[in-house]
Write an enzyme that holds these catalytic residues in place. Structure first.
Site, PDB file in Angstrom:
ATOM      1  N   ASP A  53     -69.639  48.897 -70.641  1.00  0.00           N
ATOM      2  CA  ASP A  53     -70.158  47.959 -71.740  1.00  0.00           C
ATOM      3  C   ASP A  53     -69.245  46.561 -71.585  1.00  0.00           C
ATOM      4  O   ASP A  53     -68.625  46.373 -70.317  1.00  0.00           O
ATOM      5  CB  ASP A  53     -69.406  48.543 -73.139  1.00  0.00           C
ATOM      6  CG  ASP A  53     -70.322  48.198 -74.316  1.00  0.00           C
ATOM      7  OD1 ASP A  53     -70.703  46.816 -74.537  1.00  0.00           O
ATOM      8  OD2 ASP A  53     -70.975  49.114 -75.198  1.00  0.00           O
ATOM      9  N   ARG A  90     -73.393  74.645 -61.308  1.00  0.00           N
ATOM     10  CA  ARG A  90     -74.442  75.715 -61.459  1.00  0.00           C
ATOM     11  C   ARG A  90     -74.058  76.854 -60.492  1.00  0.00           C
ATOM     12  O   ARG A  90     -74.078  78.041 -60.829  1.00  0.00           O
ATOM     13  CB  ARG A  90     -75.837  75.290 -61.131  1.00  0.00           C
ATOM     14  CG  ARG A  90     -76.282  74.491 -62.530  1.00  0.00           C
ATOM     15  CD  ARG A  90     -77.540  73.874 -62.312  1.00  0.00           C
ATOM     16  NE  ARG A  90     -77.400  72.588 -61.565  1.00  0.00           N
ATOM     17  CZ  ARG A  90     -77.994  71.477 -61.254  1.00  0.00           C
ATOM     18  NH1 ARG A  90     -79.375  71.747 -61.512  1.00  0.00           N
ATOM     19  NH2 ARG A  90     -77.777  70.500 -60.524  1.00  0.00           N
ATOM     20  N   LYS A 129     -65.133  69.582 -66.470  1.00  0.00           N
ATOM     21  CA  LYS A 129     -65.704  68.655 -66.873  1.00  0.00           C
ATOM     22  C   LYS A 129     -66.275  68.589 -67.974  1.00  0.00           C
ATOM     23  O   LYS A 129     -67.412  69.383 -67.989  1.00  0.00           O
ATOM     24  CB  LYS A 129     -66.423  68.246 -65.565  1.00  0.00           C
ATOM     25  CG  LYS A 129     -67.066  66.702 -65.825  1.00  0.00           C
ATOM     26  CD  LYS A 129     -67.660  66.479 -64.569  1.00  0.00           C
ATOM     27  CE  LYS A 129     -69.109  66.699 -64.367  1.00  0.00           C
ATOM     28  NZ  LYS A 129     -70.114  65.922 -65.072  1.00  0.00           N
ATOM     29  N   LYS A 133     -68.594  58.179 -68.324  1.00  0.00           N
ATOM     30  CA  LYS A 133     -69.002  56.825 -67.558  1.00  0.00           C
ATOM     31  C   LYS A 133     -68.993  55.744 -68.445  1.00  0.00           C
ATOM     32  O   LYS A 133     -70.082  55.170 -68.990  1.00  0.00           O
ATOM     33  CB  LYS A 133     -70.073  57.198 -66.973  1.00  0.00           C
ATOM     34  CG  LYS A 133     -70.106  58.493 -65.831  1.00  0.00           C
ATOM     35  CD  LYS A 133     -71.499  58.646 -65.275  1.00  0.00           C
ATOM     36  CE  LYS A 133     -71.698  59.667 -64.255  1.00  0.00           C
ATOM     37  NZ  LYS A 133     -71.540  60.932 -64.834  1.00  0.00           N
ATOM     38  N   THR A 155     -75.375  59.728 -57.319  1.00  0.00           N
ATOM     39  CA  THR A 155     -76.130  60.418 -56.189  1.00  0.00           C
ATOM     40  C   THR A 155     -77.502  60.483 -56.546  1.00  0.00           C
ATOM     41  O   THR A 155     -78.394  60.749 -55.697  1.00  0.00           O
ATOM     42  CB  THR A 155     -75.693  62.145 -56.448  1.00  0.00           C
ATOM     43  OG1 THR A 155     -75.990  62.780 -57.351  1.00  0.00           O
ATOM     44  CG2 THR A 155     -74.013  62.227 -55.971  1.00  0.00           C
ATOM     45  N   ASP A 185     -66.094  63.221 -68.515  1.00  0.00           N
ATOM     46  CA  ASP A 185     -66.941  62.366 -67.571  1.00  0.00           C
ATOM     47  C   ASP A 185     -68.071  61.854 -68.624  1.00  0.00           C
ATOM     48  O   ASP A 185     -69.430  62.403 -68.448  1.00  0.00           O
ATOM     49  CB  ASP A 185     -67.770  63.494 -66.640  1.00  0.00           C
ATOM     50  CG  ASP A 185     -68.864  62.945 -65.718  1.00  0.00           C
ATOM     51  OD1 ASP A 185     -68.840  61.698 -65.497  1.00  0.00           O
ATOM     52  OD2 ASP A 185     -69.795  63.707 -65.252  1.00  0.00           O
TER      53      ASP A 185
HETATM   54  O1  C5P Z   1     -75.250  70.732 -59.755  1.00  0.00           O
HETATM   55  P1  C5P Z   1     -74.107  71.024 -60.465  1.00  0.00           P
HETATM   56  O2  C5P Z   1     -74.535  72.060 -61.405  1.00  0.00           O
HETATM   57  O3  C5P Z   1     -73.004  71.762 -59.500  1.00  0.00           O
HETATM   58  O4  C5P Z   1     -73.427  69.779 -61.001  1.00  0.00           O
HETATM   59  C1  C5P Z   1     -72.219  69.540 -61.594  1.00  0.00           C
HETATM   60  C2  C5P Z   1     -71.850  68.113 -61.803  1.00  0.00           C
HETATM   61  O5  C5P Z   1     -72.259  67.225 -60.665  1.00  0.00           O
HETATM   62  C3  C5P Z   1     -73.091  67.551 -63.055  1.00  0.00           C
HETATM   63  O6  C5P Z   1     -72.276  67.678 -64.220  1.00  0.00           O
HETATM   64  C4  C5P Z   1     -73.125  66.231 -62.557  1.00  0.00           C
HETATM   65  O7  C5P Z   1     -72.304  65.246 -63.236  1.00  0.00           O
HETATM   66  C5  C5P Z   1     -73.252  66.079 -61.018  1.00  0.00           C
HETATM   67  N1  C5P Z   1     -74.037  66.036 -60.329  1.00  0.00           N
HETATM   68  C6  C5P Z   1     -74.463  64.824 -59.616  1.00  0.00           C
HETATM   69  N2  C5P Z   1     -75.612  64.716 -59.012  1.00  0.00           N
HETATM   70  C7  C5P Z   1     -76.490  65.668 -58.879  1.00  0.00           C
HETATM   71  C8  C5P Z   1     -76.474  67.049 -59.715  1.00  0.00           C
HETATM   72  C9  C5P Z   1     -75.039  67.174 -60.249  1.00  0.00           C
HETATM   73  O8  C5P Z   1     -73.720  63.824 -59.553  1.00  0.00           O
HETATM   74  N3  C5P Z   1     -77.679  65.494 -58.111  1.00  0.00           N
END
Ligand code: C5P
Length: 247
Positions: A76, A227, A44, A73, A135, A71
């Site tokens: 517009d 992460r 991604k 998003k 989220t 990604d």
């Molecule tokens: O937290 P992590 O590193 O796994 O996040 C991966 C992806 O998930 C991020 O690039 C982000 O787009 C999405 N994400 C999300 N909501 C969160 C944290 C991360 O949608 N609270």
């Protein structure tokens, strides 16, 4: 955006794992791609890396043979989003997204223009998916924008709208995947979910999380994870453990 207007289901557990390249520069991203290209289904590229390294870097990863989920998003006026969507298709990305909150005209026009250009230029149609509710958005955030619906109700409303407009699926929290599946009786409609943490990882800033296995049980087709793999002592081992958890 496949020709039958629905997404293609992942064939193997590894294909279900989308790794978020949330880094600031191409050198670091290249290292991660080299290490993980045989361990994950797609990479991604989000706002950070796209802004720092641009479309040429997206093309580099695509040309190297990996699937890219762009990604960024789009949101517009319909004509602008449709034009940007056409350029995303021309980059050869496997998947990209637009905001469902941009409205049905915006979503339909993007589908129409991407379909047109892919057929005319012989491009493999990318999967076009709608961002439902981020989220980080909760009931209070929605109220600030004058929306009185609960997040889950809005997710389902957006998922139905995206389906009507011919999109291939949605991005949503894994906690809402079940509600989407109940509302939309199409097993080919894709549900892509961030907000996933394997048992071995810390939850970082993720609030409402599930495990990879639970996300798949809830109805997710693809999980997005960054992460827990990137910061692991051994990212390859971490990716394999996650794939194992999903199997
Ligand atoms: O937290 P992590 O590193 O796994 O996040 C991966 C992806 O998930 C991020 O690039 C982000 O787009 C999405 N994400 C999300 N909501 C969160 C944290 C991360 O949608 N609270």
């Amino acid at each position: 955006m496949t020709s039958n207007r629905s997404g293609t289901k992942p064939a193997m557990s590894k294909d279900r794992l989308i790794f978020a390249l949330d880094v600031s520069n191409a050198a670091e991203a290249r290292r991660l791609v080299a290490d993980l290209r045989n361990e994950v289904g797609a990479f991604k590229i989000g706002l950070q890396l796209f802004t720092s390294e641009g479309a040429s870097f997206v093309r580099e990863i695509v040309d190297g043979g990996s699937r890219v989920f762009l990604d960024v998003k789009f949101h517009d006026i319909p004509n602008t989003v449709a034009s940007a969507a056409v350029e995303a298709a021309r980059l050869g990305v496997w998947m990209f997204n637009i905001h469902a909150s941009g409205g049905e005209k915006m979503m339909s026009l993007a589908v129409e223009k991407v379909r047109e250009v892919c057929s005319k230029e012989g491009i493999e149609p990318p999967k076009l998916i709608a961002v439902t509710v981020l989220t980080s958005t909760d009931k209070k955030t929605l109220l600030e924008s004058g929306i009185a619906l609960d997040p889950e109700e809005l997710v389902v409303k957006y998922a139905l709208a995206a389906k009507r407009c011919g999109l291939d699926g949605v991005v949503a929290s894994p906690l809402e995947a079940g509600a989407i599946r109940n509302a939309i009786d199409d097993p080919h409609y894709l549900v892509v979910t961030p907000g996933v943490r394997p048992d071995f990882a810390t939850i970082d800033d993720q609030k409402r999380v599930t495990t990879p296995r639970q996300a798949i049980r809830n109805g997710s087709d693809f999980i997005v994870l960054g992460r827990p793999i990137r910061t692991a002592d051994d990212p390859v081992k971490a990716a394999r453990q996650i794939v194992e958890e999903m199997s």
